[in-house]
Enzyme design. Structure first.
Site, PDB file in Angstrom:
ATOM      1  N   ALA A 169       0.852  -1.198   0.000  1.00  0.00           N
ATOM      2  CA  ALA A 169       0.000   0.000   0.000  1.00  0.00           C
ATOM      3  C   ALA A 169       0.878   1.235   0.000  1.00  0.00           C
ATOM      4  O   ALA A 169       2.070   1.160   0.294  1.00  0.00           O
ATOM      5  CB  ALA A 169      -0.872   0.009   1.259  1.00  0.00           C
ATOM      6  N   THR A 183      -7.610   0.402   7.134  1.00  0.00           N
ATOM      7  CA  THR A 183      -7.142   1.287   8.218  1.00  0.00           C
ATOM      8  C   THR A 183      -8.300   1.918   8.972  1.00  0.00           C
ATOM      9  O   THR A 183      -9.395   2.088   8.411  1.00  0.00           O
ATOM     10  CB  THR A 183      -6.271   2.404   7.595  1.00  0.00           C
ATOM     11  OG1 THR A 183      -5.997   3.382   8.594  1.00  0.00           O
ATOM     12  CG2 THR A 183      -6.982   3.116   6.450  1.00  0.00           C
ATOM     13  N   ASP A 184      -8.030   2.328  10.210  1.00  0.00           N
ATOM     14  CA  ASP A 184      -9.026   3.095  10.976  1.00  0.00           C
ATOM     15  C   ASP A 184      -9.197   4.499  10.404  1.00  0.00           C
ATOM     16  O   ASP A 184     -10.164   5.197  10.734  1.00  0.00           O
ATOM     17  CB  ASP A 184      -8.626   3.163  12.466  1.00  0.00           C
ATOM     18  CG  ASP A 184      -7.217   3.700  12.693  1.00  0.00           C
ATOM     19  OD1 ASP A 184      -6.537   4.054  11.709  1.00  0.00           O
ATOM     20  OD2 ASP A 184      -6.801   3.759  13.865  1.00  0.00           O
ATOM     21  N   TYR A 199      -5.511   9.372   1.757  1.00  0.00           N
ATOM     22  CA  TYR A 199      -5.218   8.014   2.258  1.00  0.00           C
ATOM     23  C   TYR A 199      -6.502   7.320   2.703  1.00  0.00           C
ATOM     24  O   TYR A 199      -6.795   6.189   2.268  1.00  0.00           O
ATOM     25  CB  TYR A 199      -4.209   8.116   3.409  1.00  0.00           C
ATOM     26  CG  TYR A 199      -3.926   6.816   4.122  1.00  0.00           C
ATOM     27  CD1 TYR A 199      -3.354   5.741   3.454  1.00  0.00           C
ATOM     28  CD2 TYR A 199      -4.222   6.657   5.477  1.00  0.00           C
ATOM     29  CE1 TYR A 199      -3.083   4.544   4.115  1.00  0.00           C
ATOM     30  CE2 TYR A 199      -3.949   5.473   6.148  1.00  0.00           C
ATOM     31  CZ  TYR A 199      -3.388   4.422   5.460  1.00  0.00           C
ATOM     32  OH  TYR A 199      -3.118   3.238   6.107  1.00  0.00           O
ATOM     33  N   LYS A 242      -8.223   4.120   0.791  1.00  0.00           N
ATOM     34  CA  LYS A 242      -8.273   2.842   1.508  1.00  0.00           C
ATOM     35  C   LYS A 242      -9.724   2.356   1.606  1.00  0.00           C
ATOM     36  O   LYS A 242      -9.989   1.156   1.497  1.00  0.00           O
ATOM     37  CB  LYS A 242      -7.649   2.973   2.901  1.00  0.00           C
ATOM     38  CG  LYS A 242      -6.144   3.186   2.906  1.00  0.00           C
ATOM     39  CD  LYS A 242      -5.353   2.037   2.294  1.00  0.00           C
ATOM     40  CE  LYS A 242      -5.374   0.776   3.134  1.00  0.00           C
ATOM     41  NZ  LYS A 242      -4.498  -0.293   2.574  1.00  0.00           N
ATOM     42  N   TRP A 265       7.828  -3.884  16.519  1.00  0.00           N
ATOM     43  CA  TRP A 265       9.235  -3.514  16.319  1.00  0.00           C
ATOM     44  C   TRP A 265       9.513  -3.418  14.827  1.00  0.00           C
ATOM     45  O   TRP A 265       9.029  -4.254  14.061  1.00  0.00           O
ATOM     46  CB  TRP A 265      10.169  -4.563  16.927  1.00  0.00           C
ATOM     47  CG  TRP A 265       9.905  -4.832  18.360  1.00  0.00           C
ATOM     48  CD1 TRP A 265       9.380  -5.975  18.891  1.00  0.00           C
ATOM     49  CD2 TRP A 265      10.127  -3.949  19.469  1.00  0.00           C
ATOM     50  NE1 TRP A 265       9.261  -5.864  20.255  1.00  0.00           N
ATOM     51  CE2 TRP A 265       9.720  -4.627  20.640  1.00  0.00           C
ATOM     52  CE3 TRP A 265      10.633  -2.660  19.586  1.00  0.00           C
ATOM     53  CZ2 TRP A 265       9.795  -4.056  21.898  1.00  0.00           C
ATOM     54  CZ3 TRP A 265      10.706  -2.087  20.840  1.00  0.00           C
ATOM     55  CH2 TRP A 265      10.300  -2.780  21.977  1.00  0.00           C
TER      56      TRP A 265
HETATM   57  N1  LIG Z   1       1.539   1.696   9.613  1.00  0.00           N
HETATM   58  C1  LIG Z   1       0.391   1.880  10.233  1.00  0.00           C
HETATM   59  O1  LIG Z   1       0.357   2.422  11.342  1.00  0.00           O
HETATM   60  C2  LIG Z   1      -0.912   1.420   9.620  1.00  0.00           C
HETATM   61  C3  LIG Z   1      -2.088   1.737  10.293  1.00  0.00           C
HETATM   62  C4  LIG Z   1      -3.289   1.297   9.775  1.00  0.00           C
HETATM   63  C5  LIG Z   1      -3.318   0.544   8.618  1.00  0.00           C
HETATM   64  N2  LIG Z   1      -2.160   0.266   7.960  1.00  0.00           N
HETATM   65  C6  LIG Z   1      -2.235  -0.545   6.735  1.00  0.00           C
HETATM   66  O2  LIG Z   1      -1.331  -1.614   6.841  1.00  0.00           O
HETATM   67  C7  LIG Z   1      -0.829  -1.970   5.547  1.00  0.00           C
HETATM   68  C8  LIG Z   1       0.697  -2.001   5.579  1.00  0.00           C
HETATM   69  O3  LIG Z   1       1.177  -0.714   5.969  1.00  0.00           O
HETATM   70  P1  LIG Z   1       2.707  -0.483   6.381  1.00  0.00           P
HETATM   71  O4  LIG Z   1       2.724   0.487   7.496  1.00  0.00           O
HETATM   72  O5  LIG Z   1       3.375  -1.791   6.515  1.00  0.00           O
HETATM   73  O6  LIG Z   1       3.242   0.276   5.080  1.00  0.00           O
HETATM   74  P2  LIG Z   1       4.740   0.353   4.549  1.00  0.00           P
HETATM   75  O7  LIG Z   1       5.712   0.057   5.624  1.00  0.00           O
HETATM   76  O8  LIG Z   1       4.849   1.674   3.856  1.00  0.00           O
HETATM   77  O9  LIG Z   1       4.827  -0.830   3.493  1.00  0.00           O
HETATM   78  C9  LIG Z   1       4.160  -0.758   2.269  1.00  0.00           C
HETATM   79  C10 LIG Z   1       4.659  -1.840   1.354  1.00  0.00           C
HETATM   80  O10 LIG Z   1       4.093  -1.609   0.055  1.00  0.00           O
HETATM   81  C11 LIG Z   1       5.175  -1.543  -0.885  1.00  0.00           C
HETATM   82  N3  LIG Z   1       4.855  -0.634  -1.992  1.00  0.00           N
HETATM   83  C12 LIG Z   1       4.280   0.590  -1.940  1.00  0.00           C
HETATM   84  N4  LIG Z   1       4.179   1.100  -3.178  1.00  0.00           N
HETATM   85  C13 LIG Z   1       4.697   0.181  -4.020  1.00  0.00           C
HETATM   86  C14 LIG Z   1       4.884   0.124  -5.425  1.00  0.00           C
HETATM   87  N5  LIG Z   1       4.509   1.125  -6.227  1.00  0.00           N
HETATM   88  N6  LIG Z   1       5.447  -0.984  -5.959  1.00  0.00           N
HETATM   89  C15 LIG Z   1       5.833  -2.024  -5.175  1.00  0.00           C
HETATM   90  N7  LIG Z   1       5.694  -2.028  -3.831  1.00  0.00           N
HETATM   91  C16 LIG Z   1       5.133  -0.938  -3.272  1.00  0.00           C
HETATM   92  C17 LIG Z   1       6.354  -1.030  -0.089  1.00  0.00           C
HETATM   93  O11 LIG Z   1       7.555  -1.334  -0.789  1.00  0.00           O
HETATM   94  P3  LIG Z   1       8.918  -0.550  -0.438  1.00  0.00           P
HETATM   95  O12 LIG Z   1       9.392  -1.134   0.877  1.00  0.00           O
HETATM   96  O13 LIG Z   1       9.795  -0.879  -1.574  1.00  0.00           O
HETATM   97  O14 LIG Z   1       8.561   0.909  -0.351  1.00  0.00           O
HETATM   98  C18 LIG Z   1       6.188  -1.858   1.178  1.00  0.00           C
HETATM   99  O15 LIG Z   1       6.622  -3.176   0.979  1.00  0.00           O
HETATM  100  C19 LIG Z   1      -1.408  -0.937   4.587  1.00  0.00           C
HETATM  101  O16 LIG Z   1      -2.541  -1.484   3.956  1.00  0.00           O
HETATM  102  C20 LIG Z   1      -1.815   0.211   5.485  1.00  0.00           C
HETATM  103  O17 LIG Z   1      -2.876   0.946   4.931  1.00  0.00           O
HETATM  104  C21 LIG Z   1      -0.951   0.690   8.434  1.00  0.00           C
END
Ligand SMILES: NC(=O)c1ccc[n+]([C@@H]2O[C@H](COP(=O)([O-])OP(=O)(O)OC[C@H]3O[C@@H](n4cnc5c(N)ncnc54)[C@H](OP(=O)(O)O)[C@@H]3O)[C@@H](O)[C@H]2O)c1
Length: 304
Positions: free
Chosen positions: A67, A108-109, A132, A136, A160
């Site tokens: 994402a 997401t929330d 965002y 989503k 972590w």
């Molecule tokens: N983090 C939070 O607090 C949070 C809260 C609520 C919901 N979420 C949801 O949880 C899920 C994961 O979030 P996260 O925090 O783990 O996000 P993240 O750390 O930014 O990881 C996103 C992943 O998607 C890949 N990606 C993004 N754009 C891409 C592209 N164009 N081509 C190929 N790969 C791509 C990134 O690759 P790279 O590593 O190469 O950039 C990474 O592997 C999402 O659906 C998000 O909406 C997250």
């Protein structure tokens, strides 16, 4: 059982490798960047390669952690946010279903505006105030329209990160260990769930043949300030190092919803057990920190 994790290099995707492997799955990570911990990988030169990865093998599970999860990146490039968060997940959900694979998608929330004083449940109207949040929400609908058997989880999580610099837990744990004073919002409340509990419950929902939309968050909404104080107490550090601040005073964040506590009743009913609190998650995170960091350090697969 074989699982494919999309976005395996990300914060959530990195931990997915650890959690699924611990649960006895054979896990392959698909990513454009270097992977940590995973012993099997598929490189993504472009987003077009994701479909080939999904259909390459008869995966039992395809889990979408890919994402654009950064609010500011979505505001700056709404077209990419629409593609990655909304349109492609629907296509991937369809392809996984056609290939006989279960499909898990994370939302997401932030689909909610955060103005409610009650816990949000799955039926409540959405109304995120950001690109965002909108993309989503559109992604949730696209996934379930394309594949009604899919599981879509609205999450808010902590854990972590491999470089120690990614999340709120890293922030508080390293600051407290160094005796640094930190300010944290007491008017920003979320139901943050430890990633270890998150994947345990996601797999529980899969085993219970769940389909559709669920809130996969902790049972106890907590302010960011209370989160920090809870980490301090669990570490045996000084809770007075955490100072209360106000999101409302932040020039860049004041337009975010302040109250994103979600109800977990629907998920509890599906999995037949109670959902852990954030404080229980902090205890588990501290207990398994060494094992998680060992996993991240166990191997690095370079990006394509
Ligand atoms: N983090 C939070 O607090 C949070 C809260 C609520 C919901 N979420 C949801 O949880 C899920 C994961 O979030 P996260 O925090 O783990 O996000 P993240 O750390 O930014 O990881 C996103 C992943 O998607 C890949 N990606 C993004 N754009 C891409 C592209 N164009 N081509 C190929 N790969 C791509 C990134 O690759 P790279 O590593 O190469 O950039 C990474 O592997 C999402 O659906 C998000 O909406 C997250």
């Amino acid at each position: 059982m074989r699982a494919l994790v999309l976005g395996a290099s990300g914060f959530l995707g990195s931990y997915a490798g650890h959690a699924l492997q611990k649960a006895g799955w054979q896990v392959t990570g698909a990513s454009r960047s270097a992977l940590r911990g995973y012993s099997s990988s598929i490189g993504l030169d472009s987003l077009r390669d994701v479909s080939a990865a999904i259909t390459r093998e008869p995966w039992d599970l395809v889990m979408n952690c890919l994402a654009i999860a950064n609010h500011e990146a979505c505001e700056q490039d709404p077209a990419s946010a629409r593609l990655v968060n909304h349109e492609l997940p629907g296509i991937w959900a369809d392809e996984a279903g056609q290939n006989g694979s279960h499909f898990i998608h994370f939302s997401t929330d932030a689909v909610f505006d955060g103005d409610s004083t009650d816990l949000y449940d799955e039926q409540d109207p959405t109304g995120g105030s950001s690109v965002y949040g909108w993309t989503k929400r559109a992604g949730e609908l696209a996934v379930l329209a394309a594949n009604p058997q899919a599981l879509v989880f609205r999450i808010n999580f902590f854990g972590w990160s491999h470089n120690g610099g990614r999340g709120i837990l890293d922030f508080f744990a390293s600051g407290l260990a160094s005796g640094i004073s930190m300010t944290s919002f007491r008017d920003y409340v979320v139901s943050s769930l430890y990633v270890g509990h998150l994947f345990d419950l996601a797999l529980g929902a899969l085993s219970a043949n769940g389909t559709g939309l669920y809130h996969l968050v902790s049972s106890t909404p907590l302010s960011k300030y209370d989160f920090g104080v809870t980490v301090a107490r669990a570490m045996g550090a000084d809770p007075d190092l955490i100072q209360p601040g106000l999101l409302a005073d932040s020039p860049t964040l004041s337009n975010r919803g302040h109250n994103l506590g979600l109800s977990v009743r629907k998920l509890e009913k599906l999995v037949g057990r109670s959902i852990p609190s954030t404080a229980e998650g902090i205890q588990m995170a501290l207990a398994e920190r060494g094992a998680v960091m060992d996993y991240f350090g166990s191997g690095i697969i370079p990006g394509e």
